[in-house]
Design a protein around this motif. Sequence first.
Motif, PDB file in Angstrom:
ATOM      1  N   LEU A  68       0.807  -1.216   0.000  1.00 24.40           N
ATOM      2  CA  LEU A  68       0.000   0.000   0.000  1.00 24.40           C
ATOM      3  C   LEU A  68       0.845   1.273   0.000  1.00 24.40           C
ATOM      4  CD1 LEU A  68      -2.860  -0.956   2.501  1.00 24.40           C
ATOM      5  CD2 LEU A  68      -2.849  -1.103   0.007  1.00 24.40           C
ATOM      6  N   GLY A  69       2.040   1.197   0.587  1.00 24.90           N
ATOM      7  CA  GLY A  69       2.879   2.386   0.695  1.00 24.90           C
ATOM      8  C   GLY A  69       3.784   2.632  -0.493  1.00 24.90           C
ATOM      9  N   PHE A  70       4.252   1.543  -1.105  1.00 23.55           N
ATOM     10  CA  PHE A  70       5.228   1.685  -2.189  1.00 23.55           C
ATOM     11  C   PHE A  70       4.800   1.028  -3.500  1.00 23.55           C
ATOM     12  CE2 PHE A  70       7.742   1.983   1.757  1.00 23.55           C
ATOM     13  CZ  PHE A  70       8.415   3.184   1.530  1.00 23.55           C
ATOM     14  N   GLY A  71       3.665   0.337  -3.491  1.00 27.63           N
ATOM     15  CA  GLY A  71       3.234  -0.311  -4.716  1.00 27.63           C
ATOM     16  C   GLY A  71       4.076  -1.516  -5.089  1.00 27.63           C
ATOM     17  N   ILE A  72       4.778  -2.079  -4.110  1.00 32.38           N
ATOM     18  CA  ILE A  72       5.610  -3.259  -4.327  1.00 32.38           C
ATOM     19  C   ILE A  72       4.764  -4.496  -4.023  1.00 32.38           C
ATOM     20  CG2 ILE A  72       7.658  -4.514  -3.570  1.00 32.38           C
ATOM     21  CD1 ILE A  72       8.880  -1.808  -2.783  1.00 32.38           C
ATOM     22  N   PRO A  73       4.555  -5.383  -4.989  1.00 41.30           N
ATOM     23  CA  PRO A  73       3.707  -6.561  -4.763  1.00 41.30           C
ATOM     24  C   PRO A  73       4.138  -7.376  -3.544  1.00 41.30           C
ATOM     25  CG  PRO A  73       4.160  -6.334  -7.091  1.00 41.30           C
ATOM     26  CD  PRO A  73       5.055  -5.335  -6.383  1.00 41.30           C
ATOM     27  N   ALA A  74       3.224  -7.549  -2.613  1.00 42.27           N
ATOM     28  CA  ALA A  74       3.476  -8.323  -1.399  1.00 42.27           C
ATOM     29  C   ALA A  74       2.122  -8.802  -0.876  1.00 42.27           C
ATOM     30  CB  ALA A  74       4.190  -7.484  -0.346  1.00 42.27           C
ATOM     31  N   ILE A  75       2.068 -10.034  -0.417  1.00 43.97           N
ATOM     32  CA  ILE A  75       0.819 -10.589   0.095  1.00 43.97           C
ATOM     33  C   ILE A  75       0.776 -10.433   1.611  1.00 43.97           C
ATOM     34  CG2 ILE A  75      -0.572 -12.674   0.368  1.00 43.97           C
ATOM     35  CD1 ILE A  75       0.557 -13.682  -2.260  1.00 43.97           C
ATOM     36  N   CYS A  76      -0.176  -9.648   2.080  1.00 40.44           N
ATOM     37  CA  CYS A  76      -0.332  -9.423   3.509  1.00 40.44           C
ATOM     38  C   CYS A  76      -1.374 -10.394   4.053  1.00 40.44           C
ATOM     39  CB  CYS A  76      -0.762  -7.976   3.766  1.00 40.44           C
ATOM     40  SG  CYS A  76      -1.188  -7.649   5.478  1.00 40.44           S
ATOM     41  N   VAL A  77      -0.948 -11.253   4.953  1.00 44.29           N
ATOM     42  CA  VAL A  77      -1.847 -12.262   5.515  1.00 44.29           C
ATOM     43  C   VAL A  77      -2.169 -11.947   6.970  1.00 44.29           C
ATOM     44  CG1 VAL A  77      -2.150 -14.703   6.085  1.00 44.29           C
ATOM     45  CG2 VAL A  77      -0.975 -14.055   3.970  1.00 44.29           C
ATOM     46  N   ASP A  78      -3.426 -11.610   7.207  1.00 40.79           N
ATOM     47  CA  ASP A  78      -3.899 -11.436   8.581  1.00 40.79           C
ATOM     48  C   ASP A  78      -4.853 -12.587   8.890  1.00 40.79           C
ATOM     49  OD1 ASP A  78      -6.191 -10.849   7.181  1.00 40.79           O
ATOM     50  OD2 ASP A  78      -6.649  -9.033   8.299  1.00 40.79           O
ATOM     51  N   SER A  79      -5.591 -12.499   9.978  1.00 42.94           N
ATOM     52  CA  SER A  79      -6.472 -13.605  10.374  1.00 42.94           C
ATOM     53  C   SER A  79      -7.551 -13.881   9.330  1.00 42.94           C
ATOM     54  CB  SER A  79      -7.113 -13.313  11.737  1.00 42.94           C
ATOM     55  OG  SER A  79      -7.869 -12.110  11.701  1.00 42.94           O
ATOM     56  N   HIS A  80      -8.088 -12.817   8.702  1.00 41.10           N
ATOM     57  CA  HIS A  80      -9.130 -13.004   7.694  1.00 41.10           C
ATOM     58  C   HIS A  80      -8.580 -13.714   6.454  1.00 41.10           C
ATOM     59  CE1 HIS A  80     -12.368 -10.785   9.625  1.00 41.10           C
ATOM     60  NE2 HIS A  80     -11.543  -9.785   9.871  1.00 41.10           N
ATOM     61  N   VAL A  81      -7.459 -13.231   5.951  1.00 41.68           N
ATOM     62  CA  VAL A  81      -6.860 -13.832   4.758  1.00 41.68           C
ATOM     63  C   VAL A  81      -6.490 -15.286   5.027  1.00 41.68           C
ATOM     64  CG1 VAL A  81      -4.935 -13.717   3.129  1.00 41.68           C
ATOM     65  CG2 VAL A  81      -5.997 -11.601   3.957  1.00 41.68           C
ATOM     66  N   HIS A  82      -5.927 -15.533   6.198  1.00 40.38           N
ATOM     67  CA  HIS A  82      -5.522 -16.886   6.577  1.00 40.38           C
ATOM     68  C   HIS A  82      -6.741 -17.813   6.637  1.00 40.38           C
ATOM     69  CE1 HIS A  82      -3.359 -20.113   8.601  1.00 40.38           C
ATOM     70  NE2 HIS A  82      -4.218 -20.066   9.605  1.00 40.38           N
ATOM     71  N   GLN A  83      -7.796 -17.370   7.318  1.00 40.15           N
ATOM     72  CA  GLN A  83      -8.972 -18.216   7.492  1.00 40.15           C
ATOM     73  C   GLN A  83      -9.722 -18.448   6.186  1.00 40.15           C
ATOM     74  OE1 GLN A  83     -12.457 -16.810   9.924  1.00 40.15           O
ATOM     75  NE2 GLN A  83     -12.027 -18.673  11.079  1.00 40.15           N
ATOM     76  N   ILE A  84      -9.939 -17.398   5.413  1.00 39.02           N
ATOM     77  CA  ILE A  84     -10.686 -17.519   4.165  1.00 39.02           C
ATOM     78  C   ILE A  84      -9.934 -18.376   3.152  1.00 39.02           C
ATOM     79  CG2 ILE A  84     -11.577 -16.239   2.174  1.00 39.02           C
ATOM     80  CD1 ILE A  84     -12.213 -13.936   4.124  1.00 39.02           C
ATOM     81  N   SER A  85      -8.626 -18.208   3.067  1.00 46.29           N
ATOM     82  CA  SER A  85      -7.822 -18.996   2.133  1.00 46.29           C
ATOM     83  C   SER A  85      -7.913 -20.481   2.453  1.00 46.29           C
ATOM     84  CB  SER A  85      -6.360 -18.548   2.176  1.00 46.29           C
ATOM     85  OG  SER A  85      -6.230 -17.209   1.749  1.00 46.29           O
ATOM     86  N   ASN A  86      -7.974 -20.811   3.738  1.00 46.48           N
ATOM     87  CA  ASN A  86      -8.119 -22.208   4.144  1.00 46.48           C
ATOM     88  C   ASN A  86      -9.550 -22.704   3.923  1.00 46.48           C
ATOM     89  OD1 ASN A  86      -5.675 -23.661   5.638  1.00 46.48           O
ATOM     90  ND2 ASN A  86      -5.497 -21.473   6.067  1.00 46.48           N
ATOM     91  N   ARG A  87     -10.540 -21.869   4.208  1.00 44.61           N
ATOM     92  CA  ARG A  87     -11.931 -22.260   3.989  1.00 44.61           C
ATOM     93  C   ARG A  87     -12.201 -22.578   2.512  1.00 44.61           C
ATOM     94  NH1 ARG A  87     -15.624 -17.982   7.529  1.00 44.61           N
ATOM     95  NH2 ARG A  87     -15.456 -19.077   9.523  1.00 44.61           N
ATOM     96  N   LEU A  88     -11.645 -21.765   1.648  1.00 48.42           N
ATOM     97  CA  LEU A  88     -11.835 -21.955   0.215  1.00 48.42           C
ATOM     98  C   LEU A  88     -11.120 -23.198  -0.303  1.00 48.42           C
ATOM     99  CD1 LEU A  88     -11.364 -18.257  -0.967  1.00 48.42           C
ATOM    100  CD2 LEU A  88     -13.455 -19.607  -1.235  1.00 48.42           C
ATOM    101  N   GLY A  89     -10.113 -23.644   0.449  1.00 50.35           N
ATOM    102  CA  GLY A  89      -9.322 -24.783   0.003  1.00 50.35           C
ATOM    103  C   GLY A  89      -8.140 -24.374  -0.853  1.00 50.35           C
ATOM    104  N   TRP A  90      -7.862 -23.059  -0.889  1.00 54.94           N
ATOM    105  CA  TRP A  90      -6.682 -22.588  -1.623  1.00 54.94           C
ATOM    106  C   TRP A  90      -5.411 -23.139  -0.992  1.00 54.94           C
ATOM    107  CZ3 TRP A  90      -7.804 -16.607  -2.293  1.00 54.94           C
ATOM    108  CH2 TRP A  90      -8.786 -16.440  -3.274  1.00 54.94           C
TER     109      TRP A  90
END
Length: 215
Positions: free
Chosen positions: A131-153
């Motif tokens: 968000l600050g520099f436009g450098i691609p990076a995946i930020c994983v918080d509790s929501h991203v972690h949980q949803i990614s697992n729920r989806l089966g990703w």
Amino acid sequence: MDRIVRIIGLAREQVKDSVVPIVTLVAEKKDPFLILVSCILSLRTKDKTTTQACRRLFKAADNPKDMACLSSSSIEKLIYPVGFFRTKAKVIRDLSKRLEIEFNSKVPDNRDTLLSFKGVGRKTANLVLGLGFGIPAICVDSHVHQISNRLGWVRTKEPEDTELELAKIIPRKYWIELNTILVTFGQNICLPVYPLCSICRVRRFCKRIGVTNYR
């Protein structure tokens, strides 16, 4: 990968009119320092509380030099009642001092350097990079972690493992916005408890892993 892109698009569309996370709102000012501080404040704190704390704090100081001039007790009063406000006040003051002294009041755009600051973890560092520099990076918080697992990703137990696995399957052009989309989706549809599967546009693609009760 086409399926994943489709899911991201559906989630984005469903929450397009919802309030986005406070750090995303702060990022509209294009100031890595404000993003860094707001992310620290947001840890284990509800967005409404974080939003109010950010307004008070940034009105008093919105750059490393001015922030470093505030006492820890002053910062505490400004950010209360965010979670762990005393610890966060010290972290914010100390990193502001270091930024002023070592980096000419500029937030570094390097993950390893960001991680060298006490109180800055991988989630915060990646959010600042994206968000600050436009450098691609995946930020994983509790929501991203949980949803990614729920989806089966992914099938992971730790957020850092989730980040590494998502990097293998998520197209790079979605890395920066993924956190904003999934956090907003997690706050409004894919709730941690009793997710709203009945109205979820992603449901036909979701494996509902770990979901026992839903609405």
